[in-house]
Design a protein around this motif. Structure first.
Motif, PDB file in Angstrom:
ATOM      1  N   HIS A  37       0.668  -1.214   0.084  1.00  0.00           N
ATOM      2  CA  HIS A  37      -0.006  -0.116  -0.032  1.00  0.00           C
ATOM      3  C   HIS A  37       1.021   1.229   0.228  1.00  0.00           C
ATOM      4  O   HIS A  37       0.685   2.092  -0.912  1.00  0.00           O
ATOM      5  N   THR A  38       1.797   1.378   0.765  1.00  0.00           N
ATOM      6  CA  THR A  38       2.886   2.432   0.849  1.00  0.00           C
ATOM      7  C   THR A  38       3.431   2.764  -0.392  1.00  0.00           C
ATOM      8  O   THR A  38       3.468   3.952  -0.960  1.00  0.00           O
ATOM      9  N   PRO A  39       4.239   1.873  -0.959  1.00  0.00           N
ATOM     10  CA  PRO A  39       4.691   2.217  -2.222  1.00  0.00           C
ATOM     11  C   PRO A  39       3.796   2.249  -3.340  1.00  0.00           C
ATOM     12  O   PRO A  39       4.052   3.443  -4.264  1.00  0.00           O
ATOM     13  N   LEU A  40       2.794   1.813  -3.300  1.00  0.00           N
ATOM     14  CA  LEU A  40       1.869   2.058  -4.350  1.00  0.00           C
ATOM     15  C   LEU A  40       0.979   3.601  -4.244  1.00  0.00           C
ATOM     16  O   LEU A  40       1.173   4.247  -5.189  1.00  0.00           O
ATOM     17  N   MET A  41       1.088   3.689  -3.054  1.00  0.00           N
ATOM     18  CA  MET A  41       0.240   5.166  -2.863  1.00  0.00           C
ATOM     19  C   MET A  41       1.235   6.267  -3.045  1.00  0.00           C
ATOM     20  O   MET A  41       0.931   7.154  -3.579  1.00  0.00           O
ATOM     21  N   SER A  42       2.664   6.060  -2.606  1.00  0.00           N
ATOM     22  CA  SER A  42       3.592   7.091  -2.872  1.00  0.00           C
ATOM     23  C   SER A  42       4.168   6.986  -4.388  1.00  0.00           C
ATOM     24  O   SER A  42       4.488   8.111  -4.858  1.00  0.00           O
ATOM     25  N   GLY A  43       3.785   6.031  -5.097  1.00  0.00           N
ATOM     26  CA  GLY A  43       3.996   5.963  -6.549  1.00  0.00           C
ATOM     27  C   GLY A  43       3.182   6.695  -7.289  1.00  0.00           C
ATOM     28  O   GLY A  43       3.253   6.779  -8.393  1.00  0.00           O
ATOM     29  N   ALA A  87       6.513  13.905   0.655  1.00  0.00           N
ATOM     30  CA  ALA A  87       6.689  13.569   1.859  1.00  0.00           C
ATOM     31  C   ALA A  87       7.133  12.156   2.390  1.00  0.00           C
ATOM     32  O   ALA A  87       7.875  11.714   3.150  1.00  0.00           O
ATOM     33  N   VAL A  88       5.659  11.548   2.446  1.00  0.00           N
ATOM     34  CA  VAL A  88       5.817  10.153   2.741  1.00  0.00           C
ATOM     35  C   VAL A  88       6.649   9.086   1.979  1.00  0.00           C
ATOM     36  O   VAL A  88       7.462   8.346   2.513  1.00  0.00           O
ATOM     37  N   THR A  89       6.854   9.695   0.652  1.00  0.00           N
ATOM     38  CA  THR A  89       7.681   8.648  -0.277  1.00  0.00           C
ATOM     39  C   THR A  89       9.175   9.033   0.358  1.00  0.00           C
ATOM     40  O   THR A  89      10.014   7.936   0.423  1.00  0.00           O
ATOM     41  N   ASP A  90       9.417  10.219   0.561  1.00  0.00           N
ATOM     42  CA  ASP A  90      10.961  10.537   0.910  1.00  0.00           C
ATOM     43  C   ASP A  90      11.021   9.650   2.435  1.00  0.00           C
ATOM     44  O   ASP A  90      12.378   9.174   2.789  1.00  0.00           O
ATOM     45  N   ARG A  91      10.179   9.679   3.531  1.00  0.00           N
ATOM     46  CA  ARG A  91      10.338   9.349   4.568  1.00  0.00           C
ATOM     47  C   ARG A  91      10.554   7.596   4.508  1.00  0.00           C
ATOM     48  O   ARG A  91      11.344   7.021   4.964  1.00  0.00           O
ATOM     49  N   MET A  92       9.678   7.085   3.273  1.00  0.00           N
ATOM     50  CA  MET A  92       9.831   5.554   3.291  1.00  0.00           C
ATOM     51  C   MET A  92      11.026   5.022   2.712  1.00  0.00           C
ATOM     52  O   MET A  92      11.704   4.308   2.855  1.00  0.00           O
ATOM     53  N   LEU A  93      11.554   6.130   1.504  1.00  0.00           N
ATOM     54  CA  LEU A  93      12.847   5.749   1.280  1.00  0.00           C
ATOM     55  C   LEU A  93      14.114   6.136   2.058  1.00  0.00           C
ATOM     56  O   LEU A  93      15.170   5.134   2.014  1.00  0.00           O
ATOM     57  N   ALA A  94      14.006   6.741   3.081  1.00  0.00           N
ATOM     58  CA  ALA A  94      14.867   7.184   4.197  1.00  0.00           C
ATOM     59  C   ALA A  94      14.947   5.650   4.863  1.00  0.00           C
ATOM     60  O   ALA A  94      16.290   5.303   5.443  1.00  0.00           O
ATOM     61  N   MET A  95      14.193   5.100   5.159  1.00  0.00           N
ATOM     62  CA  MET A  95      14.151   3.728   5.771  1.00  0.00           C
ATOM     63  C   MET A  95      15.032   2.804   5.141  1.00  0.00           C
ATOM     64  O   MET A  95      15.800   1.749   5.843  1.00  0.00           O
ATOM     65  N   PHE A  96      15.298   2.822   3.829  1.00  0.00           N
ATOM     66  CA  PHE A  96      16.149   1.859   3.172  1.00  0.00           C
ATOM     67  C   PHE A  96      17.384   2.175   3.092  1.00  0.00           C
ATOM     68  O   PHE A  96      18.249   1.517   2.113  1.00  0.00           O
ATOM     69  N   LYS A  97      17.885   3.517   3.488  1.00  0.00           N
ATOM     70  CA  LYS A  97      19.199   3.949   3.120  1.00  0.00           C
ATOM     71  C   LYS A  97      20.290   3.338   4.366  1.00  0.00           C
ATOM     72  O   LYS A  97      19.763   3.045   5.205  1.00  0.00           O
ATOM     73  N   VAL A  98      21.289   2.989   3.615  1.00  0.00           N
ATOM     74  CA  VAL A  98      22.398   2.343   4.604  1.00  0.00           C
ATOM     75  C   VAL A  98      22.972   3.447   5.347  1.00  0.00           C
ATOM     76  O   VAL A  98      23.317   4.630   4.704  1.00  0.00           O
TER      77      VAL A  98
END
Length: 119
Positions: A37-43, A87-98
């Motif tokens: 749901h989150t990737p779909l909505m942010s995309g 903003a949600v997309t940026d926050r979601m992508l920040a979770m996957f940063k090393v």
């Protein structure tokens, strides 16, 4: 000989299109697994851009105060929704940063040194 095409949408046709779109969206989104749901909505932020363009179109073609208010609200809510989606997309992508590779490597090295293999 000229042909005249009537491109105006009556209230019932507009209501039918709205109901059909709402039902189709409900069916499609209802079949998406919760993890997506989150990737779909942010995309799908581009959809909010289309809402903003439609709101601008209705605002520019408004002839009454009520139409102007509805157009303004469409632009305002569509722009807010698009900004929130990014903003949600940026926050979601920040979770996957090393994290910093040097710090990450040092933590792993200390963990291995603290628990040597038996054998």
């Amino acid at each position: 000989m000229t042909m005249a095409f009537d491109t105006g949408i009556t209230g019932f046709v507009a209501l039918y299109i709205l109901m059909l779109a709402a039902f189709a969206g409900w069916v499609i989104i209802g079949r998406v697994p919760a993890i997506l749901h989150t990737p779909l909505m942010s995309g799908s932020n581009f959809v909010h851009g289309i809402v903003v363009v439609g709101g601008l179109f209705s605002l520019l073609n408004a002839s009454t105060t009520t139409q102007q208010v509805i157009g303004f609200l469409a632009v305002l809510l569509g722009a807010g929704n698009a900004a929130g989606g990014y903003a949600v997309t940026d926050r979601m992508l920040a979770m996957f940063k090393v994290s910093d590779p040097v710090v990450h490597h040092a933590k792993r090295h200390r963990a291995k040194a603290a628990h040597p293999k038996k054998g």
